[in-house]
Design a protein around this motif. Structure first.
Motif, PDB file in Angstrom:
ATOM      1  N   GLN A  16       0.822  -1.210   0.000  1.00  0.00           N
ATOM      2  CA  GLN A  16       0.000   0.000   0.000  1.00  0.00           C
ATOM      3  C   GLN A  16       0.858   1.261   0.000  1.00  0.00           C
ATOM      4  O   GLN A  16       0.571   2.219  -0.711  1.00  0.00           O
ATOM      5  CB  GLN A  16      -0.937  -0.014   1.222  1.00  0.00           C
ATOM      6  CG  GLN A  16      -1.772   1.245   1.378  1.00  0.00           C
ATOM      7  CD  GLN A  16      -2.638   1.200   2.628  1.00  0.00           C
ATOM      8  OE1 GLN A  16      -2.678   0.188   3.335  1.00  0.00           O
ATOM      9  NE2 GLN A  16      -3.334   2.282   2.896  1.00  0.00           N
ATOM     10  N   ARG A  27      -6.742  -7.496  -7.156  1.00  0.00           N
ATOM     11  CA  ARG A  27      -8.209  -7.508  -7.241  1.00  0.00           C
ATOM     12  C   ARG A  27      -8.777  -8.708  -6.490  1.00  0.00           C
ATOM     13  O   ARG A  27      -9.814  -8.608  -5.816  1.00  0.00           O
ATOM     14  CB  ARG A  27      -8.617  -7.557  -8.711  1.00  0.00           C
ATOM     15  CG  ARG A  27     -10.107  -7.704  -8.965  1.00  0.00           C
ATOM     16  CD  ARG A  27     -10.389  -7.797 -10.463  1.00  0.00           C
ATOM     17  NE  ARG A  27     -11.806  -8.022 -10.721  1.00  0.00           N
ATOM     18  CZ  ARG A  27     -12.389  -9.208 -10.693  1.00  0.00           C
ATOM     19  NH1 ARG A  27     -11.643 -10.314 -10.439  1.00  0.00           N
ATOM     20  NH2 ARG A  27     -13.689  -9.330 -10.928  1.00  0.00           N
ATOM     21  N   VAL A  48      -8.893  -7.930  -2.831  1.00  0.00           N
ATOM     22  CA  VAL A  48      -9.974  -6.985  -2.520  1.00  0.00           C
ATOM     23  C   VAL A  48     -11.307  -7.710  -2.405  1.00  0.00           C
ATOM     24  O   VAL A  48     -12.123  -7.411  -1.522  1.00  0.00           O
ATOM     25  CB  VAL A  48     -10.033  -5.881  -3.600  1.00  0.00           C
ATOM     26  CG1 VAL A  48     -11.301  -5.052  -3.462  1.00  0.00           C
ATOM     27  CG2 VAL A  48      -8.810  -4.997  -3.529  1.00  0.00           C
ATOM     28  N   GLN A  74      -8.152  -6.824   3.858  1.00  0.00           N
ATOM     29  CA  GLN A  74      -8.996  -6.221   2.829  1.00  0.00           C
ATOM     30  C   GLN A  74      -8.845  -4.698   2.815  1.00  0.00           C
ATOM     31  O   GLN A  74      -8.850  -4.073   1.751  1.00  0.00           O
ATOM     32  CB  GLN A  74     -10.451  -6.608   3.071  1.00  0.00           C
ATOM     33  CG  GLN A  74     -11.372  -6.244   1.932  1.00  0.00           C
ATOM     34  CD  GLN A  74     -12.790  -6.739   2.183  1.00  0.00           C
ATOM     35  OE1 GLN A  74     -13.312  -6.658   3.298  1.00  0.00           O
ATOM     36  NE2 GLN A  74     -13.421  -7.284   1.147  1.00  0.00           N
ATOM     37  N   ALA A  82      -5.663  -3.896   1.043  1.00  0.00           N
ATOM     38  CA  ALA A  82      -5.811  -4.154  -0.394  1.00  0.00           C
ATOM     39  C   ALA A  82      -6.575  -3.020  -1.075  1.00  0.00           C
ATOM     40  O   ALA A  82      -6.206  -2.566  -2.168  1.00  0.00           O
ATOM     41  CB  ALA A  82      -6.519  -5.490  -0.615  1.00  0.00           C
ATOM     42  N   LEU A  83      -7.644  -2.540  -0.417  1.00  0.00           N
ATOM     43  CA  LEU A  83      -8.381  -1.397  -0.962  1.00  0.00           C
ATOM     44  C   LEU A  83      -7.501  -0.156  -1.012  1.00  0.00           C
ATOM     45  O   LEU A  83      -7.544   0.623  -1.973  1.00  0.00           O
ATOM     46  CB  LEU A  83      -9.629  -1.124  -0.114  1.00  0.00           C
ATOM     47  CG  LEU A  83     -10.782  -2.124  -0.264  1.00  0.00           C
ATOM     48  CD1 LEU A  83     -11.837  -1.891   0.810  1.00  0.00           C
ATOM     49  CD2 LEU A  83     -11.404  -2.003  -1.648  1.00  0.00           C
ATOM     50  N   LEU A  88      -5.184  -0.464  -3.999  1.00  0.00           N
ATOM     51  CA  LEU A  88      -5.875  -0.173  -5.247  1.00  0.00           C
ATOM     52  C   LEU A  88      -6.150   1.330  -5.384  1.00  0.00           C
ATOM     53  O   LEU A  88      -6.044   1.901  -6.481  1.00  0.00           O
ATOM     54  CB  LEU A  88      -7.172  -0.982  -5.314  1.00  0.00           C
ATOM     55  CG  LEU A  88      -7.970  -0.891  -6.615  1.00  0.00           C
ATOM     56  CD1 LEU A  88      -7.119  -1.298  -7.817  1.00  0.00           C
ATOM     57  CD2 LEU A  88      -9.227  -1.753  -6.539  1.00  0.00           C
ATOM     58  N   VAL A  97     -15.968  -5.278  -8.589  1.00  0.00           N
ATOM     59  CA  VAL A  97     -15.213  -4.505  -7.594  1.00  0.00           C
ATOM     60  C   VAL A  97     -16.041  -3.320  -7.093  1.00  0.00           C
ATOM     61  O   VAL A  97     -16.059  -3.009  -5.898  1.00  0.00           O
ATOM     62  CB  VAL A  97     -13.875  -4.032  -8.198  1.00  0.00           C
ATOM     63  CG1 VAL A  97     -13.161  -3.074  -7.251  1.00  0.00           C
ATOM     64  CG2 VAL A  97     -12.990  -5.225  -8.516  1.00  0.00           C
ATOM     65  N   ALA A 133     -17.262  -2.571  -3.275  1.00  0.00           N
ATOM     66  CA  ALA A 133     -16.981  -1.324  -2.569  1.00  0.00           C
ATOM     67  C   ALA A 133     -18.258  -0.693  -2.026  1.00  0.00           C
ATOM     68  O   ALA A 133     -18.291  -0.181  -0.896  1.00  0.00           O
ATOM     69  CB  ALA A 133     -16.256  -0.353  -3.502  1.00  0.00           C
TER      70      ALA A 133
END
Length: 760
Positions: free
Chosen positions: A32, A54, A57, A65, A68-69, A72, A89, A93
């Motif tokens: 990240q 992905r 996520v 998680q 991971a978000l 992204l 995705v 979200a």
């Protein structure tokens, strides 16, 4: 990034089911922060890492998680990795943002949605018709929002969260949805969406954020989101104003019908014609038709009201409908009251509502900031410096209540002033503009709308006119400041010269003063009181004075100079000492004619030429002493019954001829004025004879009054049409300016004719 494993191993750990969860969590946590580097992000993309990210996520839980978000989001902020964002995705979200309990997951999910919705603005994307393409903007969220209908409600509720970053991300998503809807949706879609957000309470939520302590720092993301929402509100108001009113459109026709029905019109039956009455045998009562003044009774100028909204657009009709709905009884009562008045005295309610709309529109400067938000690079609408109390405008969010309060104020002032439509409508409109500028303009971000409504409800006509005069002075000062400054200085010199002459004439006329009691009078059994008469010689070089046992009648002639056996040479006077304070409340005359009240015995009359006062002096500076009980005890009963004392100091004529005789000072004459007015006249008169400035409040007030009156008289000759600076300067300075030629009588038959003089 040195502790990161090689990209192939890191990508393998993202999708491996054999490694422990802690290893994948640590890898995605490091990833990240590493993806903030554009070079590393490009390498990650080239190494086919988007699909594994992905996968994390969509399948991970908890902090894994969330990281991971966040990874992204870091890629998307660099405009990298959009191929990994698909409908699945976005749905994930939306699901997480709608109801997940972990704050860090919700924050990153909201930021992901912000980036998705805001992508058309950053790329200039969209179709030729102005709508966003599929998979972009608000259209990308529509399928997911249909699965989670409570998403918008939960989004608005996030605005009251205790976590400031969560509030900022939620408000950024609200802003992105609003901006995309306004710029890329159809003209009938975005108003419905905005109305839905307002019904969910977004106005109240943002208003609380504006007044909160977290918004004080303008450098935070929360402050940026709040200011962006404020600017988007201006954009909405401008969009509504740009919508032309068309009675053929169902929505516009419905709004006009609402205005009409809320007025509670009485049934109208047109009177039957005579022929119809005879043919029907007198049984017809008239056919039911529209009232001939259906719209004029509401305050419109004609029976076709659509064109009257040209200046305000659909915003004007929205405000009028909102006023009628908020105050149905007041709306109906006002129309009834106006209906019984003569047409010239009726307040046109609809016209007044449209005027208030324009007043608020100009006050909040809607066009200035609304234009900025249409540019893709203007999304971070941030004031990096300034006063938060003035930059935030929470009252802008309360547009409807503010419009209602201002319109009610106009109606009340109309009733109080007895205004007429043709002569006074624009005057009342200007008064309301000034009231809004004073009350709404002085509000801070913590000012509640209820307090503003109360202030508008209590403001009176006199206070509004006072603010109007103050504003007029500021306008003139801004327009002709340098010229008015020169005129004010010239008038100050003339007024000081005039006051010097007036005070000196008081000395020339002479006056009675209390005198110290004599010892012989006290021994003879009397009260010892004596009077001293003092007057200035005609050559203004000597003060003649003498003691008298009594003052005599008020209408008796004053003593002659020959009867005054003592005199004081003013060349020997060096200073004047007095206990008359500069702040003593001395009554000042209110009329210029009273300036000559003390000169009625002076045969020479008023002066014809005003001398210029010299502000320099070579004599000793005036010394003043403030009266108090410790330094000036009350005099005994046999002393003069007054506390005012003026002591004239100078070179002692009886001093020895030693080296210090030229600098020794001694009291030459002490005066006890019987009243404050006489004390002011003689103290300032003596000072001005010594070329010093006056100090008493009476003289200062008179000088300021003369300057103010003189300046206003000069300003009466000013016109806004005077664009030629030479003529303008001449008018301000009181010089003659060539006037317009008066037309002659040639070619005019008879004696009844007239001509107009414009600009007077």
């Amino acid at each position: 990034m040195d502790d990161l494993p090689p990209l192939p191993a890191l990508i393998t750990s993202l999708i491996s089911d054999t490694e422990p969860e802690s290893a994948r969590k640590f890898a995605v946590f490091k990833l990240q922060h590493a993806l903030g580097d554009p070079a590393y992000a490009e390498r990650f993309r080239a190494a086919q890492g988007l699909l594994p990210l992905r996968h994390v996520v969509l399948t991970a839980v908890g902090n894994t998680q969330a990281y991971a978000l966040g990874s992204l989001d870091a890629l998307l902020e660099l405009d990298v990795g959009w191929e990994a964002v698909d409908a699945e995705v976005i749905r994930k979200a939306v699901e997480l943002a709608a109801g997940h309990p972990l704050i860090n997951i919700v924050r990153n999910a909201l930021l992901l949605l912000v980036l998705v919705v805001g992508r058309p603005l950053r790329h200039g994307g969209g179709r030729e018709d102005g709508s966003a393409g599929e998979g972009m903007g608000f259209q990308a969220l529509k399928p997911a929002l249909e699965l989670y209908p409570t998403f918008l409600e939960s989004l608005v509720q996030r605005l009251s969260a205790s976590d400031h970053m969560l509030c900022a991300n939620a408000l950024q998503l609200v802003n992105a949805l609003m901006r995309d809807a306004v710029l890329h949706s159809g003209e009938h879609e975005w108003p419905r969406f905005i109305k839905r957000l307002q019904d969910l309470g977004v106005i109240g939520g943002v208003g609380m954020l504006m007044r909160g302590d977290a918004a004080a720092d303008l450098q935070t993301p929360l402050a940026a989101a709040i200011l962006e929402f404020q600017g988007l509100t201006k954009l909405l108001l401008r969009k509504w104003r740009e919508v032309r009113v068309n009675v053929e459109l169902p929505e516009h026709k419905r709004a006009l019908k609402t205005i009409h029905l809320l007025s509670r019109p009485e049934p109208y039956h047109a009177p039957a014609r005579a022929s119809e009455h005879s043919e029907s045998g007198g049984g017809a009562k008239g056919s039911r038709q529209h009232h001939p003044e259906k719209w004029r009774r509401l305050g419109f100028e004609t029976e076709s009201p659509a064109w009257e909204f040209d200046d305000t657009g659909y915003l004007g009709i929205m405000d009028l409908v909102d006023f009628a709905r908020r105050n149905p009884d007041l709306y109906h009562k006002t129309l009834l009251e106006q209906a019984v008045l003569p047409p010239a005295l009726r307040c046109p309610l609809a016209r007044a509502s449209l005027s208030v709309t324009l007043i608020l529109y100009e006050h909040f400067e809607i066009d200035d900031d609304a234009t900025l938000l249409e540019r893709p690079d203007a999304a971070p609408y941030i004031h990096s410096a300034g006063n938060p109390e003035k930059i935030y405008r929470p009252l802008l969010l309360q547009w409807g209540r503010l419009h209602t309060a201002a319109l009610t104020t106009l109606l009340r002032l109309w009733k109080v002033s007895g205004a007429q439509v043709d002569a006074d409508f624009f005057k009342l409109e200007e008064l309301v503009r000034i009231i809004v500028e004073r009350i709404v303009g002085s509000a801070t971000r913590r000012t509640e709308i209820a307090g503003v409504e109360l202030a508008l409800r209590n403001v009176g006509l006199e206070a509004a006119r006072l603010w109007q005069m103050q504003g007029l002075d500021e306008v003139y000062e801004d327009a002709w400041g340098p010229l008015l400054g020169e005129v004010r200085d010239a008038l100050k010199r003339e007024s000081m010269a005039f006051m010097k002459e007036q005070r000196v004439r008081c000395l020339l006329a002479g006056a009675w003063f209390y005198a110290e009691p004599s010892a012989s009078a006290e021994l003879s059994g009397g009260d010892g009181r004596q009077w001293r008469y003092v007057c200035l010689s005609h050559n203004r070089k000597y003060l003649h004075h003498g003691l008298f046992a009594s003052r005599g009648a008020s209408d008796a002639a004053p003593p002659d100079v020959a009867d005054l056996h003592e005199k004081l040479n003013l060349d020997a006077v060096t200073s004047v000492d007095s206990n008359v304070s500069a702040a003593d409340p001395v009554p000042a005359p209110q009329d210029p004619a009273s300036l000559y009240s003390s000169t009625h015995r002076n045969p020479s009359g008023p002066t014809k030429a005003l001398s210029r006062l010299s502000t320099t002096s070579s004599v000793t500076t005036l010394r003043t002493h403030t009266r108090n009980s410790s330094t000036h005890p009350a005099p005994p009963s046999h002393h003069p019954p007054t506390t005012s004392q003026i002591t004239i100091l100078g070179l002692d004529p009886y001093a020895s001829n030693d080296m210090n005789s030229s600098t020794s000072e001694a009291p030459l004459l002490t005066l006890h004025p019987p009243n404050p007015t006489l004390a002011s006249e003689w103290l300032d008169g003596l000072l001005m004879l010594l070329h010093q400035q006056p100090i008493t409040a009476s003289t200062t007030q008179l000088v300021e009054m003369l300057v103010d009156w003189g300046l206003r008289l000069r300003m009466l000759n000013l016109r806004w049409e005077d664009v030629e600076w030479e003529a303008l300067e001449a008018r301000v300075k009181g010089e003659e300016v060539g006037g317009r030629e008066v037309p002659g009588r040639e070619g005019i038959e008879g004696e009844e004719f007239w001509y107009g003089v414009g600009g007077v």
